[in-house]
Design a protein around this motif. Structure first.
Motif, mmCIF file in Angstrom:
data_model
loop_
_atom_site.group_PDB
_atom_site.id
_atom_site.type_symbol
_atom_site.label_atom_id
_atom_site.label_comp_id
_atom_site.label_asym_id
_atom_site.label_seq_id
_atom_site.Cartn_x
_atom_site.Cartn_y
_atom_site.Cartn_z
ATOM 1 N N TYR A 177 70.392 44.366 71.888
ATOM 2 C CA TYR A 177 71.504 44.416 70.977
ATOM 3 C C TYR A 177 72.664 45.478 71.019
ATOM 4 O O TYR A 177 73.401 45.480 70.503
ATOM 5 C CB TYR A 177 70.786 44.264 69.538
ATOM 6 C CG TYR A 177 69.829 43.293 69.379
ATOM 7 C CD1 TYR A 177 69.724 42.100 70.216
ATOM 8 C CD2 TYR A 177 68.650 43.458 68.833
ATOM 9 C CE1 TYR A 177 68.834 41.130 69.976
ATOM 10 C CE2 TYR A 177 67.661 42.572 68.773
ATOM 11 C CZ TYR A 177 67.630 41.363 69.251
ATOM 12 O OH TYR A 177 66.739 40.483 69.292
ATOM 13 N N GLY A 178 71.835 46.548 71.630
ATOM 14 C CA GLY A 178 72.776 47.809 71.978
ATOM 15 C C GLY A 178 73.480 48.396 70.921
ATOM 16 O O GLY A 178 74.372 49.252 70.767
ATOM 17 N N ALA A 214 71.568 57.387 74.854
ATOM 18 C CA ALA A 214 73.135 57.556 75.623
ATOM 19 C C ALA A 214 73.710 58.562 75.387
ATOM 20 O O ALA A 214 74.272 59.538 76.427
ATOM 21 C CB ALA A 214 73.865 56.226 74.954
ATOM 22 N N LEU A 215 73.960 59.141 74.183
ATOM 23 C CA LEU A 215 74.741 60.222 73.819
ATOM 24 C C LEU A 215 74.300 61.760 74.666
ATOM 25 O O LEU A 215 74.800 62.485 75.100
ATOM 26 C CB LEU A 215 74.578 60.665 72.646
ATOM 27 C CG LEU A 215 75.641 59.718 71.718
ATOM 28 C CD1 LEU A 215 75.175 59.862 70.191
ATOM 29 C CD2 LEU A 215 76.912 59.871 71.875
ATOM 30 N N THR A 216 72.697 61.878 74.527
ATOM 31 C CA THR A 216 72.146 63.002 75.294
ATOM 32 C C THR A 216 72.280 62.986 76.753
ATOM 33 O O THR A 216 72.494 63.837 77.435
ATOM 34 C CB THR A 216 70.643 63.010 74.746
ATOM 35 O OG1 THR A 216 70.592 62.903 73.487
ATOM 36 C CG2 THR A 216 69.892 64.300 75.118
ATOM 37 N N ALA A 217 71.995 61.686 77.378
ATOM 38 C CA ALA A 217 72.432 61.718 78.880
ATOM 39 C C ALA A 217 73.616 62.178 79.287
ATOM 40 O O ALA A 217 73.821 62.651 80.117
ATOM 41 C CB ALA A 217 71.901 60.236 79.250
ATOM 42 N N ARG A 218 74.632 61.490 78.501
ATOM 43 C CA ARG A 218 75.948 61.909 78.865
ATOM 44 C C ARG A 218 76.166 63.725 78.679
ATOM 45 O O ARG A 218 76.612 64.087 79.531
ATOM 46 C CB ARG A 218 77.098 61.307 78.087
ATOM 47 C CG ARG A 218 76.889 59.714 78.070
ATOM 48 C CD ARG A 218 77.621 59.463 79.634
ATOM 49 N NE ARG A 218 78.753 60.015 79.825
ATOM 50 C CZ ARG A 218 80.205 59.110 79.633
ATOM 51 N NH1 ARG A 218 79.794 58.205 79.117
ATOM 52 N NH2 ARG A 218 81.036 59.812 79.915
ATOM 53 N N VAL A 259 75.471 56.993 83.393
ATOM 54 C CA VAL A 259 74.698 55.828 82.700
ATOM 55 C C VAL A 259 75.153 54.509 82.830
ATOM 56 O O VAL A 259 76.453 54.503 82.487
ATOM 57 C CB VAL A 259 74.578 56.293 81.004
ATOM 58 C CG1 VAL A 259 73.664 55.198 80.166
ATOM 59 C CG2 VAL A 259 74.107 57.799 80.762
ATOM 60 N N ILE A 260 74.361 53.602 83.012
ATOM 61 C CA ILE A 260 74.840 52.068 83.316
ATOM 62 C C ILE A 260 74.236 51.625 82.000
ATOM 63 O O ILE A 260 72.971 51.775 81.600
ATOM 64 C CB ILE A 260 74.210 51.486 84.548
ATOM 65 C CG1 ILE A 260 74.748 52.166 85.645
ATOM 66 C CG2 ILE A 260 74.354 50.171 84.394
ATOM 67 C CD1 ILE A 260 74.162 51.624 87.061
ATOM 68 N N GLY A 261 74.807 50.804 81.112
ATOM 69 C CA GLY A 261 74.437 50.132 79.588
ATOM 70 C C GLY A 261 74.369 48.666 80.216
ATOM 71 O O GLY A 261 75.176 48.029 80.807
ATOM 72 N N VAL A 262 73.135 48.055 79.601
ATOM 73 C CA VAL A 262 72.944 46.572 79.856
ATOM 74 C C VAL A 262 72.503 46.112 78.280
ATOM 75 O O VAL A 262 71.559 46.517 77.835
ATOM 76 C CB VAL A 262 71.801 46.423 80.773
ATOM 77 C CG1 VAL A 262 71.606 44.844 80.647
ATOM 78 C CG2 VAL A 262 72.184 46.933 82.104
ATOM 79 N N SER A 263 73.668 45.452 77.750
ATOM 80 C CA SER A 263 73.455 45.180 76.429
ATOM 81 C C SER A 263 74.262 43.835 76.091
ATOM 82 O O SER A 263 75.284 43.680 76.756
ATOM 83 C CB SER A 263 73.474 46.244 75.412
ATOM 84 O OG SER A 263 74.883 46.740 75.330
ATOM 85 N N VAL A 291 78.660 54.305 77.726
ATOM 86 C CA VAL A 291 78.298 54.383 78.983
ATOM 87 C C VAL A 291 79.458 54.586 79.903
ATOM 88 O O VAL A 291 80.598 54.162 79.904
ATOM 89 C CB VAL A 291 77.512 53.270 79.062
ATOM 90 C CG1 VAL A 291 76.107 53.393 78.507
ATOM 91 C CG2 VAL A 291 78.039 51.890 79.030
ATOM 92 N N ASP A 292 79.158 54.946 81.345
ATOM 93 C CA ASP A 292 80.088 55.001 82.454
ATOM 94 C C ASP A 292 80.324 53.535 82.790
ATOM 95 O O ASP A 292 81.584 53.375 83.184
ATOM 96 C CB ASP A 292 79.408 55.727 83.591
ATOM 97 C CG ASP A 292 79.114 57.179 83.211
ATOM 98 O OD1 ASP A 292 80.195 58.058 83.115
ATOM 99 O OD2 ASP A 292 77.818 57.755 82.863
#
Length: 259
Positions: free
Chosen positions: A126-127, A136-140, A146-150, A176-177
């Motif tokens: 659901y994202g 996501a915020l911390t990784a960035r 970051v690749i997002g799948v949602s 995400v990127d």
């Protein structure tokens, strides 16, 4: 007659699953190709020992990370983050509470020491949940690609005040990127049965598994085109599987946390 109704239900479900997968195939081909190139670039730049992290913070979204980890036909250097907080094996209500806990995703990313030069695939049906957004915020913040799948539609149509949301009300696809849209409909379930007030037959696991396997297969093809022979797990139940997989274990045991 009873068997006929069951067959009709099965046919409708198969059509729904096939339709969703067909949409991903046609509408997300460019995004999947771009993700494959990011993975191939990562391996070309750093070598086949450099890990590709996959994290699915959410009850059934964890299955997506497991789908491409230590998987027959999959890349050896995939490292799933199987944090126990949101795994259903620790309790379904506990999992839901933790995925809604602000700050939890930050702890997971930092505990796994992701940093500049790393590549992370974040997958969630659901994202929107708090653990996902914090991850996501911390990784960035730490320089991770970051690749997002949602599902974009699911996220966009979920109310800002929904209790699962991060305090910032943000969606994964905006952070995400690169994003791949799985098209999962609101509510996930897709079948209507007369006399039953709720839809049944969830579809997100099919969407996530298909998308991630396509990304991995496309990345492997991209590497092969570049002249790099990627290292692939063989099923341990296939002839020579244990022997082949044994070639990689010493290199990755201790580095891949859940190996």
């Amino acid at each position: 007659m009873q068997n006929g109704r069951h067959a009709s239900l099965m046919r409708t479900y198969a059509e729904q699953v096939a339709g969703l997968i067909g949409r991903i195939e046609t509408e997300e081909a460019d995004a999947i190709g771009a993700a494959a190139k990011l993975i191939a670039d990562h391996i070309t730049r750093h070598g086949t020992d450099r890990l590709i992290y996959v994290y699915g913070p959410g009850g059934h979204s964890n299955l997506a990370a497991q789908e491409v980890f230590f998987r027959a036909g999959g890349l050896v250097n995939v490292s799933a983050i199987l944090d126990e907080g949101t795994l259903l094996s620790g309790g379904a209500l506990r999992s839901m509470a933790i995925e809604r806990t602000p700050g939890y995703g930050r702890v997971v990313i930092e505990d796994n020491r992701l940093g500049a030069g790393d590549l992370l695939i974040l997958v969630n049906a659901y994202g929107i949940n708090a653990a996902l957004i914090d991850a996501a915020l911390t990784a960035r913040e730490h320089g991770v690609t970051v690749i997002g799948v949602s599902s974009r539609d699911h996220a966009d149509r979920t109310a800002p005040g929904h209790p699962a949301r991060h305090p910032t009300k943000q969606n994964l696809h905006d952070l995400v990127d690169l994003h791949i849209d799985t098209k999962v409909p609101i509510g996930d379930a897709v079948l209507e049965i007369e006399g039953v007030p709720e839809r049944v037959g969830a579809i997100s696991t099919f969407a996530n598994a298909y998308t991630l396997n396509c990304v991995m297969a496309a990345a492997i093809a991209e590497l092969a085109e570049r002249g790099t022979v990627p290292e692939i797990w063989r099923s341990g139940n296939a002839p020579g599987g244990d022997e082949r997989n044994g070639l990689f274990l010493d290199r990755f045991r201790g580095r891949v946390r859940w190996l």
